[in-house]
Design an enzyme around this catalytic site. Structure first.
Site, PDB file in Angstrom:
ATOM      1  N   ARG A   4      29.405 -52.053  12.734  1.00 55.97           N
ATOM      2  CA  ARG A   4      29.345 -50.708  11.993  1.00 55.97           C
ATOM      3  C   ARG A   4      28.599 -50.627  10.501  1.00 55.97           C
ATOM      4  O   ARG A   4      27.483 -50.046  10.601  1.00 55.97           O
ATOM      5  CB  ARG A   4      30.548 -49.701  12.027  1.00 55.97           C
ATOM      6  CG  ARG A   4      30.125 -48.371  11.329  1.00 55.97           C
ATOM      7  CD  ARG A   4      29.385 -47.667  12.558  1.00 55.97           C
ATOM      8  NE  ARG A   4      29.449 -46.140  12.322  1.00 55.97           N
ATOM      9  CZ  ARG A   4      28.801 -45.260  12.742  1.00 55.97           C
ATOM     10  NH1 ARG A   4      27.933 -45.635  13.817  1.00 55.97           N
ATOM     11  NH2 ARG A   4      28.943 -44.110  12.517  1.00 55.97           N
TER      12      ARG A   4
ATOM     13  N   SER B 233      17.517 -41.046  18.733  1.00 54.56           N
ATOM     14  CA  SER B 233      17.699 -42.354  18.658  1.00 54.56           C
ATOM     15  C   SER B 233      17.940 -42.911  20.030  1.00 54.56           C
ATOM     16  O   SER B 233      17.065 -42.662  20.824  1.00 54.56           O
ATOM     17  CB  SER B 233      19.005 -42.480  17.739  1.00 54.56           C
ATOM     18  OG  SER B 233      19.188 -44.109  17.423  1.00 54.56           O
TER      19      SER B 233
ATOM     20  N   ASP C 253      12.715 -43.341   7.942  1.00 48.61           N
ATOM     21  CA  ASP C 253      13.161 -44.113   8.965  1.00 48.61           C
ATOM     22  C   ASP C 253      12.847 -45.773   8.860  1.00 48.61           C
ATOM     23  O   ASP C 253      11.814 -46.172   9.270  1.00 48.61           O
ATOM     24  CB  ASP C 253      13.195 -43.728  10.296  1.00 48.61           C
ATOM     25  CG  ASP C 253      14.199 -44.276  11.486  1.00 48.61           C
ATOM     26  OD1 ASP C 253      14.682 -45.292  11.295  1.00 48.61           O
ATOM     27  OD2 ASP C 253      14.635 -43.513  12.215  1.00 48.61           O
TER      28      ASP C 253
ATOM     29  N   HIS D 272      16.920 -43.040   9.036  1.00 50.24           N
ATOM     30  CA  HIS D 272      17.227 -42.649  10.660  1.00 50.24           C
ATOM     31  C   HIS D 272      18.029 -41.536  10.876  1.00 50.24           C
ATOM     32  O   HIS D 272      17.809 -40.677  11.560  1.00 50.24           O
ATOM     33  CB  HIS D 272      17.913 -43.854  11.367  1.00 50.24           C
ATOM     34  CG  HIS D 272      18.078 -43.831  12.904  1.00 50.24           C
ATOM     35  ND1 HIS D 272      16.627 -43.671  13.603  1.00 50.24           N
ATOM     36  CD2 HIS D 272      18.909 -43.766  13.497  1.00 50.24           C
ATOM     37  CE1 HIS D 272      17.272 -43.570  14.916  1.00 50.24           C
ATOM     38  NE2 HIS D 272      18.388 -43.647  14.847  1.00 50.24           N
ATOM     39  N   ASP D 273      19.256 -41.467  10.081  1.00 52.71           N
ATOM     40  CA  ASP D 273      19.973 -40.462  10.355  1.00 52.71           C
ATOM     41  C   ASP D 273      19.350 -39.083  10.158  1.00 52.71           C
ATOM     42  O   ASP D 273      20.224 -37.683  10.465  1.00 52.71           O
ATOM     43  CB  ASP D 273      21.278 -40.365   9.626  1.00 52.71           C
ATOM     44  CG  ASP D 273      22.507 -41.249  10.157  1.00 52.71           C
ATOM     45  OD1 ASP D 273      22.165 -41.712  11.246  1.00 52.71           O
ATOM     46  OD2 ASP D 273      23.498 -41.674   9.746  1.00 52.71           O
TER      47      ASP D 273
END
Lengths: 376, 376
Positions: free
Chosen positions: B227, B158, B326, B356-357
């Site tokens: 967040r 990232s 992602d 993505h994670d």
């Protein structure tokens, strides 16, 4: 980078359409316990209702949309499905009587949070929680008043698709055909998640004051953030990248400030600022929350044994369409809905690179199939 | 639905790691004009630097990550690439000396907005605008101090991937291999767009006070909204739907309120509230803005004639990986970066449904290829 707009919100300043008719539909008991003694619905029409009242088509707007589906003599500006509705158009108003309401809870003429109560005070935080089913119930009362027992079709895109689907589920005897475009049978976890962030942003705006901000400055910064989140999801990553990439806005330089509070912007930021400002100038924040919550509530299967069971009881002929690049209302959700209607129910794919908003710009691609399926 | 956390922010309350070493690297001239006379970098290490100082590997954290890549005797809790770094692990610390810094501008020990200036006042709004290149420059000074002339590899995921790529572009003679994981050669219009909404949400928080909130309540509501937006994009739609769907949280009922200001939540809302609260308890809002702006600035081609020209001047061996699901750092961007490295540069796809994670959870899938490519 705050919005330039200085807006003092007076109730009902959002309504600017000249073709609106407003009808009192009486009291409304809302699904989660709210109650209003006097509700009004505002709507527009095109074409002529025939004597047997069998040629009515109801078109449902999306979250921040309105009843102005197409131009008319009274309101000549283009509508959001201008290419779809009118004399000689796919939904031919020489043949069909088209009606579009503004959803209860909104700010385009129907009773909403910015409307005045019996003491001439805007409802604000006291306005009832609204669900999609509440909106349909209100529209059913309007249909009663107009003497329309059955719609030849009810259709809409995005939240409008959810409203159309609920019409078919709540009043199966009153809907012959249902068009659900760029919308599944229920709002998903992701749609709820993005919606929560938007609602929270509005509530965080110091001008929101718990929803009772009328007469003072409107919470346009929070509403603007909500709009940014929503609008990014209404488009697609490739479209944003092709249109804007990393370009700077005009002569501005987002890398021109020695501290974080920069003035210079990327072009995509300027674009989203415009989108935020545009919405803040035309939409009420409480209405945005009310309709967003309604959309989060969307679940045709709720209290009906799940989506498959609910859809099985729908007698209307379905027309399901989705945008292939939609990353908010994924086509997968439309395929699931179609499957629940029966194994041979097709999903008509709109081929557009721009994402969800393709339901507005490119529905004409599947208009022929829609005419054939719904007998228009 | 506001966050429960009541947080009064004292500078440097975010640092809780016991294995940190902090080194003064002297003054730093920032790319967009900022200047700090005394900058410190905090870092962790694993393994032993050999006498020739040729076995160093630099691992770069993501936006809200930190230097705690893996456990150690001093800090036994698991790190974010625990399975990757350690004795006998893919990056074998019996062989390699691994170092991970905390990025300048952050809040985990390196100089950032919550640090104290020479007058013992937190920088707050006066902290310099930080770019990825500034962060690399600071790390180069640290490497000088440690006597590391050349890293065997610099890698990260990232934003950490962007930092690694910039290392290879800025100091081609100091990087033998570069691992760019779940990150393209530049932040895209969409990444900028979502980032803008996040920064605006923090700035809207009445507690933000233009960035000078230390000593008072922290802008945790705004940070929480940021967040939420970020975290939704770090995961995938199918994952959220499988985990949460439309389920209600415990005995709560999001459709149980007669007005819009409901208390009951959907389960996915509770999950995101938790993510928001967790970050608000461990991260400084000014640092979040600083690093988000740095990430928005990421563009290896800026001032170098574009991405292809910039990458052509990199001498490090590239290892490019992406997560197939992602939807924030699309694999397409990794393919473009790989193509710029040369026609035979592969993209190693991590197969994960979570989005993505997956770069955090599933890099082990391509660890063998990474070892082979980077000679680990």
């Amino acid at each position: 980078m705050s919005l330039d707009l200085e807006s003092v919100t007076d109730p009902a300043t959002y309504v600017g359409q000249s073709a609106l008719t407003t009808v009192a539909i009486g009291e409304l008991h809302f699904e989660t316990g709210g109650y209003l003694p006097n509700v009004e619905l505002a709507y527009e029409t095109w074409g002529t209702l025939n004597k047997t009242k069998t040629n009515a088509i109801l078109i449902q707007h999306a979250l921040t949309g309105d009843s102005h589906v197409a131009s008319s003599q009274l309101a000549p500006e283009a509508g959001w499905w201008e290419y779809l509705v009118g004399p000689g158009k796919p939904i031919d108003t020489n043949k069909w009587f088209v009606i579009a309401t503004n959803m209860v809870g909104g700010c385009y003429g129907s009773t909403g949070p910015s409307s005045l109560d019996e003491h001439n005070r805007p409802y604000g935080s006291r306005f009832p929680f609204v669900t999609i089913r509440d909106a349909v119930n209100a529209e059913a009362k309007l249909a009663d008043i107009l003497g329309i027992e059955r719609f030849h079709a009810v259709l809409g895109g995005s939240m409008g698709g959810g409203r159309a689907l609920e019409w078919a589920a709540m009043y199966p005897d009153r809907v012959s055909g249902v068009g659900v475009i760029a919308c599944g049978g229920q709002s998903t976890a992701e749609q709820i998640a993005f919606a929560q962030a938007q609602v929270e942003a509005i509530r965080l705006d110091p001008n929101f004051k718990g929803g009772d901000y009328y007469g003072g400055p409107a919470p346009i910064q929070g509403l603007g953030i909500a709009r940014r989140i929503a609008h990014i999801n209404y488009r697609s990553e490739p479209e944003l990248n092709v249109r804007f990439g990393r370009k700077f806005q005009g002569n501005e330089n987002p890398l021109g400030s020695p501290v974080a509070a920069r003035q210079g912007r990327y072009q995509v930021e300027s674009y989203l600022n415009y989108k935020a400002q545009d919405l803040a100038g035309r939409f009420d924040a409480n209405s945005y929350i009310a309709l967003t919550e309604a959309l989060m509530s969307h679940d045709v299967g709720r209290g009906r044994g799940g989506q498959a069971a609910a859809v099985a009881k729908i007698s209307a002929t379905p027309f399901i369409a989705a945008v292939n690049s939609d990353r908010l209302y994924f086509p997968e959700q439309s395929y699931q809905l179609a499957a629940d209607f029966g194994p041979h129910t097709p999903v008509h794919l709109i081929d557009s690179p721009i994402g969800h908003d393709g339901f507005l710009t490119d529905l004409h691609q599947v208009a022929d199939e829609m005419i054939k399926t719904l007998g228009l």
